[in-house]
Design a protein around this motif. Structure first.
Motif, PDB file in Angstrom:
ATOM      1  N   PRO A   1      -2.496 -12.420  12.416  1.00  0.00           N
ATOM      2  CA  PRO A   1      -2.274 -12.053  10.885  1.00  0.00           C
ATOM      3  C   PRO A   1      -4.344 -11.847  11.146  1.00  0.00           C
ATOM      4  N   GLY A   2      -4.222 -10.861  10.239  1.00  0.00           N
ATOM      5  CA  GLY A   2      -5.889 -10.505  10.203  1.00  0.00           C
ATOM      6  C   GLY A   2      -6.451 -10.048  11.502  1.00  0.00           C
ATOM      7  N   ALA A   3      -5.640 -10.298  12.428  1.00  0.00           N
ATOM      8  CA  ALA A   3      -6.919  -9.588  13.510  1.00  0.00           C
ATOM      9  C   ALA A   3      -7.145  -7.517  13.121  1.00  0.00           C
ATOM     10  N   GLY A   4      -6.332  -7.179  12.261  1.00  0.00           N
ATOM     11  CA  GLY A   4      -6.545  -5.479  11.969  1.00  0.00           C
ATOM     12  C   GLY A   4      -6.080  -4.568  12.566  1.00  0.00           C
ATOM     13  N   GLY A   5      -4.912  -4.842  13.343  1.00  0.00           N
ATOM     14  CA  GLY A   5      -3.944  -3.755  14.287  1.00  0.00           C
ATOM     15  C   GLY A   5      -3.933  -2.939  13.025  1.00  0.00           C
ATOM     16  N   THR A   6      -3.602  -1.959  11.889  1.00  0.00           N
ATOM     17  CA  THR A   6      -3.939  -1.743  11.540  1.00  0.00           C
ATOM     18  C   THR A   6      -4.552  -0.634   9.895  1.00  0.00           C
ATOM     19  N   THR A   7      -6.153  -1.635  10.921  1.00  0.00           N
ATOM     20  CA  THR A   7      -7.197  -1.185  10.706  1.00  0.00           C
ATOM     21  C   THR A   7      -7.399  -0.212  11.829  1.00  0.00           C
ATOM     22  N   ALA A   8      -7.454  -0.894  13.303  1.00  0.00           N
ATOM     23  CA  ALA A   8      -7.551  -0.036  14.284  1.00  0.00           C
ATOM     24  C   ALA A   8      -6.480   1.533  14.021  1.00  0.00           C
ATOM     25  N   ALA A   9      -5.987   1.290  13.752  1.00  0.00           N
ATOM     26  CA  ALA A   9      -4.557   2.468  14.479  1.00  0.00           C
ATOM     27  C   ALA A   9      -5.041   3.378  13.583  1.00  0.00           C
ATOM     28  N   MET A  10      -5.444   2.785  11.667  1.00  0.00           N
ATOM     29  CA  MET A  10      -6.136   4.452  10.754  1.00  0.00           C
ATOM     30  C   MET A  10      -6.980   4.383  11.581  1.00  0.00           C
ATOM     31  N   ASN A  11      -7.893   3.946  11.721  1.00  0.00           N
ATOM     32  CA  ASN A  11      -9.314   4.226  11.631  1.00  0.00           C
ATOM     33  C   ASN A  11      -9.313   5.177  13.548  1.00  0.00           C
TER      34      ASN A  11
ATOM     35  N   ASP B   1       4.089   4.048  10.820  1.00  0.00           N
ATOM     36  CA  ASP B   1       3.859   3.212  10.325  1.00  0.00           C
ATOM     37  C   ASP B   1       5.200   2.859  10.761  1.00  0.00           C
ATOM     38  N   GLU B   2       4.903   1.588  10.852  1.00  0.00           N
ATOM     39  CA  GLU B   2       6.289   0.230  11.127  1.00  0.00           C
ATOM     40  C   GLU B   2       6.624  -0.038  10.468  1.00  0.00           C
ATOM     41  N   HIS B   3       5.120  -0.324   9.190  1.00  0.00           N
ATOM     42  CA  HIS B   3       5.720  -1.479   8.684  1.00  0.00           C
ATOM     43  C   HIS B   3       5.911  -1.077   7.026  1.00  0.00           C
ATOM     44  N   ARG B   4       6.526  -1.814   6.523  1.00  0.00           N
ATOM     45  CA  ARG B   4       7.110  -2.100   4.990  1.00  0.00           C
ATOM     46  C   ARG B   4       5.544  -1.820   4.123  1.00  0.00           C
ATOM     47  N   ARG B   5       6.088  -0.906   3.199  1.00  0.00           N
ATOM     48  CA  ARG B   5       5.103  -0.332   2.438  1.00  0.00           C
ATOM     49  C   ARG B   5       5.022  -1.204   1.285  1.00  0.00           C
TER      50      ARG B   5
ATOM     51  N   ALA C   1      -0.575   0.910   5.959  1.00  0.00           N
ATOM     52  CA  ALA C   1      -1.501   2.461   6.041  1.00  0.00           C
ATOM     53  C   ALA C   1      -1.573   3.405   4.787  1.00  0.00           C
ATOM     54  N   CYS C   2       0.689   3.165   4.310  1.00  0.00           N
ATOM     55  CA  CYS C   2       0.560   3.761   3.084  1.00  0.00           C
ATOM     56  C   CYS C   2       0.606   3.145   2.313  1.00  0.00           C
TER      57      CYS C   2
END
Length: 273
Positions: A31-41, A57-61, A66-67
């Motif tokens: 948690p909080g590692a920044g996976g979504t931040t890295a993927a988006m950037n 985006d494999e994560h639910r909204r 990202a969504c």
């Protein structure tokens, strides 16, 4: 194998690839590692290089997906495209930075794969050039989806703190044993001490090789930047909102190195029965 021969072999693998699209799965190690931040950037940086970029985006909204960050709601999903219910351009959303976004929630993608005979959905079927970035989600047991496992590269994101590094190494070991992965890359996020970060990257790479016989390659580091939170409030990535910031520069540099990543060895052909 010397570098010239290795480069020639890698070039041949690219030429023989069924498409020129590269698929990269990005996953946060905790948690909080920044996976979504890295993927988006990464996606934004690659689009800024003129690449054709699709983010799955494999994560639910939810908060932090990202969504949610981009405040978008794609009308369809990867499963809809795979089943032929929607064409890609009728399912995805193109955000202002040029990145195309499509939801790929695990349960729906798994059902679509089962309908296709049990194999994972390959986004290269409809994304023939450029880059596909998967914002990967682990399941409750720490496993990756078939979609993420089918990527050309797996990039793990972790924080440069002792507890985070220890937890990430345990997760890397679990991925190696569960999925038989032989190669992974990792990115250090929110780095404050550059020298300490270099030592962490060196130690992790050595530990992967020595104790797991695993190629664990550093993909760079991203400096801590308080502007990330300001960008989030603006519903943008830091690469979009503050392109001259430290973190945005680091994400662009790391994304630019992707062209130097060797393409994976092709799977050996099965002998005829």
């Amino acid at each position: 194998m010397n570098k010239l021969v290795a480069d020639q072999a890698d070039g041949l693998r690219r030429l023989l690839a069924p498409t020129q699209a590269r698929v990269v799965a990005v996953a946060g190690m905790g948690p909080g590692a920044g996976g979504t931040t890295a993927a988006m950037n990464f996606a934004v940086a690659l689009a800024g290089q003129g690449r054709n970029v699709l983010l799955l985006d494999e994560h639910r909204r939810a908060d932090g997906s990202a969504c949610e960050v981009w405040d978008i709601d794609p009308p369809g999903s990867l499963a809809d495209v795979a089943r032929g219910r929607l064409a890609l351009d009728g399912a995805e959303v193109r955000v202002a930075c040029g990145v195309h976004v499509l939801t790929a929630v695990r349960s729906a993608s798994h059902e679509a794969a089962n309908e296709a005979g049990g194999s994972a959905i390959d986004p290269r079927r409809f994304w023939h050039d450029g880059v596909v970035v998967i914002d990967a989600a682990f399941d409750a047991e720490g496993r990756l989806s078939p979609l993420a496992l089918g990527a050309d590269d797996l990039l793990l994101v972790l924080q440069p703190h002792p507890a985070s590094v220890t937890s990430a190494y345990a997760g890397i070991k679990r991925l190696h044993h569960t999925h038989g992965l032989q190669q992974m890359r990792f990115l250090l996020n929110n780095v404050v001490d550059a020298q300490a970060a270099r030592q962490i990257m060196n130690n992790l790479a050595q530990a992967g090789s020595r104790y797991l016989a695993l190629s664990l390659q550093p993909a760079g580091s991203v400096r801590f930047d308080p502007l990330v939170a300001d960008a989030w409030r603006l519903k943008k990535t830091i690469a979009e909102a503050f392109p001259a910031s430290d973190a945005a520069v680091d994400f662009r540099r790391a994304a630019g190195e992707m062209d130097r990543w060797p393409w994976p060895e092709p799977a050996p052909l099965q002998a005829a029965a």
